[in-house]
Design an enzyme around this catalytic site. Structure first.
Site, PDB file in Angstrom:
ATOM      1  CG  HIS A   1      -3.233   4.110   0.924  1.00 31.09           C
ATOM      2  ND1 HIS A   1      -3.382   3.345   1.778  1.00 31.09           N
ATOM      3  CD2 HIS A   1      -2.792   5.193   0.915  1.00 31.09           C
ATOM      4  CE1 HIS A   1      -3.354   4.352   2.591  1.00 31.09           C
ATOM      5  NE2 HIS A   1      -3.416   5.364   2.753  1.00 31.09           N
TER       6      HIS A   1
ATOM      7  CD  GLU B   1      -3.569  -0.240   0.872  1.00 28.73           C
ATOM      8  OE1 GLU B   1      -3.768   0.564   0.645  1.00 28.73           O
ATOM      9  OE2 GLU B   1      -4.168  -1.512   0.238  1.00 28.73           O
TER      10      GLU B   1
ATOM     11  CE  LYS C   1      -5.145   7.829   4.171  1.00 24.28           C
ATOM     12  NZ  LYS C   1      -4.480   7.308   5.220  1.00 24.28           N
TER      13      LYS C   1
END
Length: 374
Positions: free
Chosen positions: A266, A209, A293
Site C-alpha cells: 500500500h 501500511e 495486491k
C-alpha cells in the site's frame, strides 16, 4: 482469458506431473453438483462430488461419488470397516479439510484421510470434480469488518453472511484484543462459523501500511502463524514489505495449511511508476503468492491510468496469478469498478463503514459490476 488462483489440489497435480483441465464457472453462492455440471458443460455421469464423513471411531473419511447419487451410509461404513459413518457438519468443513463448501477436493486437504472413490469412476479416462476459484469473470466482492469488539465483529459478520458478496475481510488490527492470541483465535473461530459459506480473508494491516496498530516484525510473524494454526482462514493477507525476507517461507506455510495468500503493498502518499508497480507484483508472484495486491494513492488522473496500465500489463504479460489492484480515494474509485475490463480479480465494497479511502457502497458496486460484465 482469465487467470486462476492455484488450489492445493492443482499444486499436487502439477508437482506429480499429472495432467488436468480447469473448468470455470460463475459461483456467486453455493450451488449443487448437478447445477455445476450444467454450468461447466461436464457430462453428469462423469461428474463426481466429494463428501467428508466421520466414523464411529472418530476417524474422518473422504468419499468421491457420482453427483447424481445419494450416499448409502451403510455401504460407506462397510467400505471403511466402521460400524457407522455420518456426514460432518457444514460449519466444520473448512476446519477439517481446508476447503469451503462447494469447493471441496479429495486432493490437498489439510490432512490425509482415507479416500474411497466410487467404482464407476474407473470406467472413465476423465472425471470432473467441482470447485470454485477466483480469477474468472466478474470480480469477486470483499466486505471489510472494522469493528473493535468481538460482539460487534460477530454481529457484523452475521449481517454480511446474507449480503451479495463473495468474501469477508476481518481487519484484525481494529480488534481491541489484537494483543491476545487467545482472543484472536476465539474470535476468528467464531467468525468462521458465523460467515457460513462466505470466504474469510484475515488481515492485520500494520501502521506502516495504513493500519490501526504497529507490530514488531516478530509480533507480525506470530500473528500470521496463529491464524494459520486456527484452520479458519480461506485467505491470509501478508504484507510484502513487512514480511521481507520471510515472505517465501510464510507463503509456503500458508499453502501447507491450505490457505491462499493475498500479498499486499500500500502507498497512501503517491502512485509509483508503472514499471515499479509491475515489478512489485511480479516479485510477489515469484514468492508464490496466490493474489498480488496493490493499493496506491493518485495525485492526478494520470496516476489512475498508471495503475490501470500496470494491471493490464500483469493480465497480459504475467498471467500466472490473478491480481488485485486499486487506486484509492474518490479520484481512483473507477479502478474499483472496472476490474474485469482491466484485469483486477477482486474489489472491496463499503457495506456501511469503509476500511480504505474511496470504497464504493456495496449496492453500487454490484450494480456496476453487473453492468460492465464482459
Amino acid at each position: 482469458m482469465g487467470k486462476e488462483v492455484k488450489t492445493n489440489a492443482m499444486r499436487i497435480l502439477d508437482k506429480n506431473k499429472i495432467p488436468y483441465e480447469i473448468l470455470n464457472y460463475e459461483c456467486g453462492e453455493f450451488i449443487d453438483g448437478l447445477h455445476t455440471a450444467e454450468a461447466t458443460g461436464a457430462p453428469v455421469e462423469q461428474s463426481f462430488k466429494t463428501l467428508v464423513m466421520q466414523g464411529k471411531s472418530r476417524q474422518y473419511y473422504v468419499f468421491v461419488i457420482p453427483i447424481a447419487d445419494e450416499v448409502d451410509l451403510k455401504a460407506a461404513a462397510r467400505a471403511v470397516g466402521e460400524k457407522s459413518v455420518e456426514m460432518i457438519h457444514v460449519k466444520d468443513i473448512t476446519a477439517i479439510t481446508g476447503y469451503v463448501r462447494g469447493g471441496c477436493s479429495p486432493l490437498g486437504m489439510k490432512k490425509q484421510f482415507p479416500t474411497i472413490v466410487h467404482e464407476s469412476a474407473a470406467a472413465f479416462d476423465k472425471i470432473y470434480i467441482r470447485g470454485c476459484r477466483i480469477g474468472e469473470g466478474r470480480p469477486k466482492v470483499i466486505l471489510p469488518i472494522v469493528e473493535r469488539t468481538e460482539a460487534a465483529i460477530l454481529e457484523k459478520a452475521a449481517q454480511f453472511s446474507t449480503l451479495s458478496a463473495d468474501c469477508v475481510e476481518w481487519r484484525a488490527d481494529w480488534f481491541e484484543g489484537f494483543q491476545s492470541p487467545a482472543a484472536i483465535a476465539r474470535c476468528v473461530q467464531k467468525l468462521r462459523v458465523t460467515l457460513r459459506d462466505k470466504l474469510l480473508l484475515v488481515t492485520f494491516r500494520t501502521k506502516a501500511e495504513g493500519g490501526e496498530q504497529a507490530l514488531s516484525h516478530k509480533e507480525y510473524l506470530a500473528f500470521l502463524r496463529l491464524i494459520l494454526d486456527t484452520d479458519c482462514a480461506d485467505l491470509l493477507d501478508i504484507e510484502f514489505f513487512t514480511a521481507g525476507a520471510d515472505l517465501p517461507a510464510l507463503i509456503e506455510q500458508a499453502h501447507s495449511a491450505g490457505v491462499a495468500v493475498v500479498c499486499s503493498s500500500h502507498d497512501f502518499a503517491k502512485t509509483p511508476p508503472r514499471a515499479e508497480l509491475v515489478s512489485r507484483m511480479v516479485q510477489m508472484q515469484q514468492a508464490e503468492a496466490d493474489l498480488p495486491k496493490l493499493a496506491v494513492m493518485p495525485r492526478c488522473r494520470t496516476d489512475v491510468l498508471e495503475l490501470l496500465a500496470a494491471t493490464v500489463e500483469m493480465a497480459d504479460l504475467h498471467p500466472e496469478t490473478p491480481v488485485i489492484t486499486m487506486s484509492m480515494g474518490a479520484l481512483g474509485a473507477v479502478s474499483r469498478l472496472a476490474g474485469e475490463a482491466f484485469g483486477s480479480a477482486m474489489t472491496f465494497a463499503n457495506p456501511g463503514q469503509a476500511s480504505a479511502p474511496g470504497q464504493v457502497s456495496l449496492d453500487i458496486v454490484n450494480e456496476v459490476l453487473d453492468a460492465l460484465h464482459l
